[in-house]
Structure formats: structure tokens, C-alpha cells
Design a protein around this motif. Structure first.
Motif, PDB file in Angstrom:
ATOM      1  N   THR A   1       0.859  -1.177   0.000  1.00 51.38           N
ATOM      2  CA  THR A   1       0.000   0.000   0.000  1.00 51.38           C
ATOM      3  C   THR A   1       0.897   1.228   0.000  1.00 51.38           C
ATOM      4  O   THR A   1       1.409   1.642   1.030  1.00 51.38           O
ATOM      5  CB  THR A   1      -0.906   0.014   1.249  1.00 51.38           C
ATOM      6  N   TRP A   2       1.110   1.800  -1.174  1.00 52.22           N
ATOM      7  CA  TRP A   2       2.055   2.904  -1.326  1.00 52.22           C
ATOM      8  C   TRP A   2       1.446   4.251  -0.959  1.00 52.22           C
ATOM      9  O   TRP A   2       2.137   5.258  -0.882  1.00 52.22           O
ATOM     10  CB  TRP A   2       2.578   2.922  -2.765  1.00 52.22           C
ATOM     11  N   GLU A   3       0.134   4.267  -0.771  1.00 51.69           N
ATOM     12  CA  GLU A   3      -0.588   5.467  -0.336  1.00 51.69           C
ATOM     13  C   GLU A   3      -0.309   6.652  -1.255  1.00 51.69           C
ATOM     14  O   GLU A   3      -0.495   6.547  -2.464  1.00 51.69           O
ATOM     15  CB  GLU A   3      -0.249   5.758   1.139  1.00 51.69           C
ATOM     16  N   LYS A   4       0.185   7.763  -0.725  1.00 57.78           N
ATOM     17  CA  LYS A   4       0.395   8.962  -1.538  1.00 57.78           C
ATOM     18  C   LYS A   4       1.616   8.864  -2.450  1.00 57.78           C
ATOM     19  O   LYS A   4       1.889   9.791  -3.222  1.00 57.78           O
ATOM     20  CB  LYS A   4       0.537  10.196  -0.635  1.00 57.78           C
ATOM     21  N   LEU A   5       2.335   7.754  -2.357  1.00 57.68           N
ATOM     22  CA  LEU A   5       3.550   7.587  -3.157  1.00 57.68           C
ATOM     23  C   LEU A   5       3.316   6.670  -4.346  1.00 57.68           C
ATOM     24  O   LEU A   5       4.238   5.979  -4.790  1.00 57.68           O
ATOM     25  CB  LEU A   5       4.677   7.039  -2.276  1.00 57.68           C
ATOM     26  N   ASP A   6       2.114   6.679  -4.888  1.00 50.22           N
ATOM     27  CA  ASP A   6       1.836   5.778  -6.004  1.00 50.22           C
ATOM     28  C   ASP A   6       2.684   6.121  -7.228  1.00 50.22           C
ATOM     29  O   ASP A   6       3.038   5.239  -8.003  1.00 50.22           O
ATOM     30  CB  ASP A   6       0.354   5.812  -6.377  1.00 50.22           C
ATOM     31  N   LEU A   7       3.016   7.389  -7.410  1.00 51.55           N
ATOM     32  CA  LEU A   7       3.869   7.743  -8.541  1.00 51.55           C
ATOM     33  C   LEU A   7       5.243   7.103  -8.391  1.00 51.55           C
ATOM     34  O   LEU A   7       5.884   6.721  -9.383  1.00 51.55           O
ATOM     35  CB  LEU A   7       4.011   9.262  -8.673  1.00 51.55           C
ATOM     36  N   VAL A   8       5.715   6.972  -7.139  1.00 53.39           N
ATOM     37  CA  VAL A   8       6.995   6.316  -6.901  1.00 53.39           C
ATOM     38  C   VAL A   8       6.876   4.834  -7.235  1.00 53.39           C
ATOM     39  O   VAL A   8       7.780   4.232  -7.829  1.00 53.39           O
ATOM     40  CB  VAL A   8       7.448   6.524  -5.439  1.00 53.39           C
ATOM     41  N   ARG A   9       5.758   4.240  -6.871  1.00 49.54           N
ATOM     42  CA  ARG A   9       5.527   2.837  -7.216  1.00 49.54           C
ATOM     43  C   ARG A   9       5.565   2.644  -8.733  1.00 49.54           C
ATOM     44  O   ARG A   9       6.209   1.713  -9.237  1.00 49.54           O
ATOM     45  CB  ARG A   9       4.158   2.391  -6.685  1.00 49.54           C
ATOM     46  N   GLN A  10       4.902   3.538  -9.469  1.00 42.80           N
ATOM     47  CA  GLN A  10       4.886   3.435 -10.929  1.00 42.80           C
ATOM     48  C   GLN A  10       6.291   3.606 -11.506  1.00 42.80           C
ATOM     49  O   GLN A  10       6.652   2.941 -12.483  1.00 42.80           O
ATOM     50  CB  GLN A  10       3.948   4.484 -11.513  1.00 42.80           C
ATOM     51  N   ALA A  11       7.058   4.501 -10.903  1.00 45.24           N
ATOM     52  CA  ALA A  11       8.427   4.712 -11.387  1.00 45.24           C
ATOM     53  C   ALA A  11       9.279   3.463 -11.185  1.00 45.24           C
ATOM     54  O   ALA A  11      10.031   3.056 -12.080  1.00 45.24           O
ATOM     55  CB  ALA A  11       9.055   5.905 -10.674  1.00 45.24           C
ATOM     56  N   TYR A  12       9.163   2.850 -10.010  1.00 43.85           N
ATOM     57  CA  TYR A  12       9.916   1.618  -9.767  1.00 43.85           C
ATOM     58  C   TYR A  12       9.439   0.504 -10.692  1.00 43.85           C
ATOM     59  O   TYR A  12      10.255  -0.316 -11.159  1.00 43.85           O
ATOM     60  CB  TYR A  12       9.788   1.186  -8.309  1.00 43.85           C
ATOM     61  N   ALA A  13       8.149   0.457 -10.976  1.00 38.91           N
ATOM     62  CA  ALA A  13       7.634  -0.551 -11.906  1.00 38.91           C
ATOM     63  C   ALA A  13       8.226  -0.339 -13.297  1.00 38.91           C
ATOM     64  O   ALA A  13       8.644  -1.298 -13.968  1.00 38.91           O
ATOM     65  CB  ALA A  13       6.113  -0.487 -11.952  1.00 38.91           C
ATOM     66  N   ALA A  14       8.275   0.910 -13.743  1.00 38.13           N
ATOM     67  CA  ALA A  14       8.853   1.212 -15.052  1.00 38.13           C
ATOM     68  C   ALA A  14      10.319   0.798 -15.096  1.00 38.13           C
ATOM     69  O   ALA A  14      10.800   0.244 -16.090  1.00 38.13           O
ATOM     70  CB  ALA A  14       8.707   2.702 -15.349  1.00 38.13           C
ATOM     71  N   LEU A  15      11.028   1.071 -13.996  1.00 32.93           N
ATOM     72  CA  LEU A  15      12.435   0.692 -13.917  1.00 32.93           C
ATOM     73  C   LEU A  15      12.586  -0.827 -14.013  1.00 32.93           C
ATOM     74  O   LEU A  15      13.468  -1.337 -14.721  1.00 32.93           O
ATOM     75  CB  LEU A  15      13.023   1.200 -12.602  1.00 32.93           C
TER      76      LEU A  15
ATOM     77  N   TRP B   1       6.043   5.111 -18.196  1.00 31.45           N
ATOM     78  CA  TRP B   1       6.698   6.414 -18.241  1.00 31.45           C
ATOM     79  C   TRP B   1       5.770   7.480 -18.825  1.00 31.45           C
ATOM     80  O   TRP B   1       5.683   8.595 -18.304  1.00 31.45           O
ATOM     81  CB  TRP B   1       7.996   6.332 -19.045  1.00 31.45           C
ATOM     82  N   ARG B   2       5.052   7.141 -19.870  1.00 28.81           N
ATOM     83  CA  ARG B   2       4.131   8.123 -20.467  1.00 28.81           C
ATOM     84  C   ARG B   2       3.051   8.529 -19.469  1.00 28.81           C
ATOM     85  O   ARG B   2       2.645   9.693 -19.421  1.00 28.81           O
ATOM     86  CB  ARG B   2       3.506   7.550 -21.743  1.00 28.81           C
ATOM     87  N   GLY B   3       2.591   7.572 -18.691  1.00 30.56           N
ATOM     88  CA  GLY B   3       1.599   7.899 -17.671  1.00 30.56           C
ATOM     89  C   GLY B   3       2.150   8.855 -16.634  1.00 30.56           C
ATOM     90  O   GLY B   3       1.476   9.814 -16.221  1.00 30.56           O
ATOM     91  N   LEU B   4       3.376   8.618 -16.205  1.00 31.26           N
ATOM     92  CA  LEU B   4       4.017   9.519 -15.233  1.00 31.26           C
ATOM     93  C   LEU B   4       4.219  10.906 -15.831  1.00 31.26           C
ATOM     94  O   LEU B   4       3.980  11.920 -15.172  1.00 31.26           O
ATOM     95  CB  LEU B   4       5.361   8.934 -14.794  1.00 31.26           C
ATOM     96  N   ARG B   5       4.643  10.957 -17.068  1.00 26.29           N
ATOM     97  CA  ARG B   5       4.873  12.253 -17.716  1.00 26.29           C
ATOM     98  C   ARG B   5       3.573  13.026 -17.874  1.00 26.29           C
ATOM     99  O   ARG B   5       3.526  14.239 -17.617  1.00 26.29           O
ATOM    100  CB  ARG B   5       5.531  12.028 -19.082  1.00 26.29           C
ATOM    101  N   ASN B   6       2.527  12.338 -18.281  1.00 25.33           N
ATOM    102  CA  ASN B   6       1.244  13.014 -18.485  1.00 25.33           C
ATOM    103  C   ASN B   6       0.680  13.565 -17.180  1.00 25.33           C
ATOM    104  O   ASN B   6       0.143  14.679 -17.139  1.00 25.33           O
ATOM    105  CB  ASN B   6       0.251  12.064 -19.144  1.00 25.33           C
ATOM    106  N   SER B   7       0.789  12.789 -16.099  1.00 22.95           N
ATOM    107  CA  SER B   7       0.286  13.288 -14.818  1.00 22.95           C
ATOM    108  C   SER B   7       1.158  14.419 -14.296  1.00 22.95           C
ATOM    109  O   SER B   7       0.675  15.314 -13.595  1.00 22.95           O
ATOM    110  CB  SER B   7       0.209  12.154 -13.791  1.00 22.95           C
TER     111      SER B   7
END
Length: 271
Positions: A51-65, A80-86
């Protein structure tokens, strides 16, 4: 996990109860231990759990990595495109995420996010400062100028920023009345500052006023050892006045690797 002991940190994290490791900040620490260990399958699975809570963008970044490490570039690019768009609508996210990605070596992505953050007035100073440092390390004068041009728009009365703006404008051929005015104003206000003196002389030289630049610098020839920028500019000014043998002597000890690629081109032309 930032101490270079990723494997040890990972063993420690795995010994903790699951209800602890599944929440910030431990969930992020475990992810980073997996990154340092290069365990991409485990990082992929880890980023899909907890449960990454407010750090979901960090979770997505680690997933992309993780997906990039596994060679699944399509999935990594999609994340990555999702992170960039948000990040386009959240400047604070862009600034934070850029710093994270830069430490991973994702420099192109970080630079893109910093430019997004630079468009937000409250974040521009920090974002542009990061960009200026990046381009300096890359020896990219054009990138540096782009950053300092915007920094100068934000802090027109900051002499250090004005100095960099004027110098880079002249170096990249993007000079003009504003850059010349900034260099002259700095020199007039701080006549004992060798860096500002050097910039003003360099601007004069690039404006085709080599004789004026030489008259400005010759009285300071005994202080070349006090300022690398003074030595570099003085050598170029000597060459611009037809005194190439003297110029080569002045420039002999300057390492091209310490300069931007544009400066190195000027140096090599004289040598």
C-alpha cells in the motif's frame, strides 16, 4: 538502501513483518534495495504489491524501472508516459520525480520533467537550477543558455545569474542588446570582479569589438592565475587581435575537458 549495501538492506527488509514492509516508508526502502541489487523480477512484483498510499507515482516509477531492466520496453514506456502526463498537471510531482529518475540514470526523462516544472512559477527556480547543473556536467552550452535565459527572466537583478546569462548568450551566438547590457552593468557595478570583467570582455569580443576587449583586459594580465575565466577570455582576445602566439601561450594550460564543447571549439581553433 542508499549506502551501497543493497543486498544487506534487502535481507533486513525481508525479515520484517509484512504489515510493516507494505507501507511507506519501508515499502520504498525495500524497492530501492531491489533496485540496487538489480533484482528486476522481484522489483516488478514488489511494485505491484503493498500500500504505497500517496507515493503511487513512486511505485509506478519503480515498476517502469523493473520492466526496463527486464527488457519489457513497451510496458516500461507505457508507465513512463503515464508519469509524464500526470506530471504535466502536477509540477510538484514533476520536480520530485525528476530528482528520483536522475539518480537512476534516466537523465533524458528527468530533464523533460524539470522543463515541465520550470513552467510553474513557484517551482521554476529549483527546476531551472537543476537543469543548469545538468547541462554544465554535460558540457552543453546551448542547454545552459536556455536555462539561464529563463533564470534571468525570473531574477533579472541577480548579478551571478546575469553574468552566466550574458556569457552563455555570447558563447552560443544568442547575444543581443539585453546580454550586452547585463554584462556591462555587472562590470560597472562590480569593477573588481574578475569573472564579470571576463564576461564583459568576452561579449565585446563576440560583438566584433576585439580592440576594446583587449584594452579592458591588458591591465589585468598579471592576474591570469587568479581566474581561469580571465585566462581563457584573455587568450581568445589576444587571438582576436592577431596576437596568436601570445594567445597560445596563455591558453596552453587550459584543459578542454573543463570547458563546454563550444568553448573547447574556440580553444582548439586558437591552438
Amino acid at each position: 538502501s542508499g549506502t551501497g549495501h543493497g543486498s544487506a538492506a534487502l535481507r533486513w527488509a525481508r525479515s520484517l513483518p509484512a504489515d510493516l514492509t507494505g507501507h511507506p516508508p519501508v515499502v520504498v526502502a525495500v524497492a530501492d534495495a531491489l533496485r540496487l541489487a538489480g533484482d528486476w523480477p522481484a522489483l516488478r512484483d514488489w511494485s505491484a504489491s503493498g500500500t504505497w498510499e500517496k507515493l503511487d507515482l513512486v511505485r509506478q516509477a519503480y515498476a517502469a524501472l523493473a520492466y526496463r531492466g527486464l527488457g519489457a520496453t513497451d510496458r516500461a514506456d507505457e508507465l513512463w508516459r503515464g508519469l509524464r502526463n500526470s506530471s504535466r498537471v502536477n509540477g510538484g510531482q514533476a520536480l520530485f520525480l525528476a530528482g528520483l529518475l536522475y539518480t537512476w540514470g534516466w537523465k533524458d526523462e528527468a530533464v523533460e520533467l524539470w522543463w515541465l516544472a520550470a513552467g510553474r512559477p513557484a517551482l521554476a527556480l529549483n527546476a531551472l537550477g537543476a537543469l543548469a547543473r545538468h547541462y554544465q556536467v554535460q558540457r552543453d552550452a546551448d542547454g545552459e543558455f536556455r536555462a539561464f535565459r529563463q533564470l534571468h527572466d525570473l531574477r533579472a537583478h541577480d548579478p551571478a545569474i546575469a553574468n552566466n546569462f550574458a556569457y552563455l548568450a555570447a558563447l552560443t551566438g544568442s547575444g543581443g542588446p539585453l546580454a550586452s547590457q547585463a554584462a556591462r552593468a555587472n562590470h560597472e557595478r562590480y569593477p573588481d570582479n574578475l569573472n564579470y570583467l571576463s564576461t564583459y570582455a568576452f561579449v565585446l569580443l563576440r560583438d566584433g569589438r576585439a580592440a576594446e576587449a583587449l584594452a579592458l583586459l591588458e591591465p589585468m594580465a598579471t592576474r591570469l592565475g587568479d581566474s581561469p575565466s580571465l585566462a581563457f577570455t584573455y587568450g581568445l582576445v589576444l587571438a582576436g587581435n592577431g596576437r596568436r602566439a601570445e594567445a597560445r601561450t596563455v591558453l596552453a594550460n587550459i584543459d578542454p575537458e573543463s570547458l563546454t564543447t563550444r568553448e573547447a571549439e574556440l580553444l582548439n581553433a586558437v591552438r
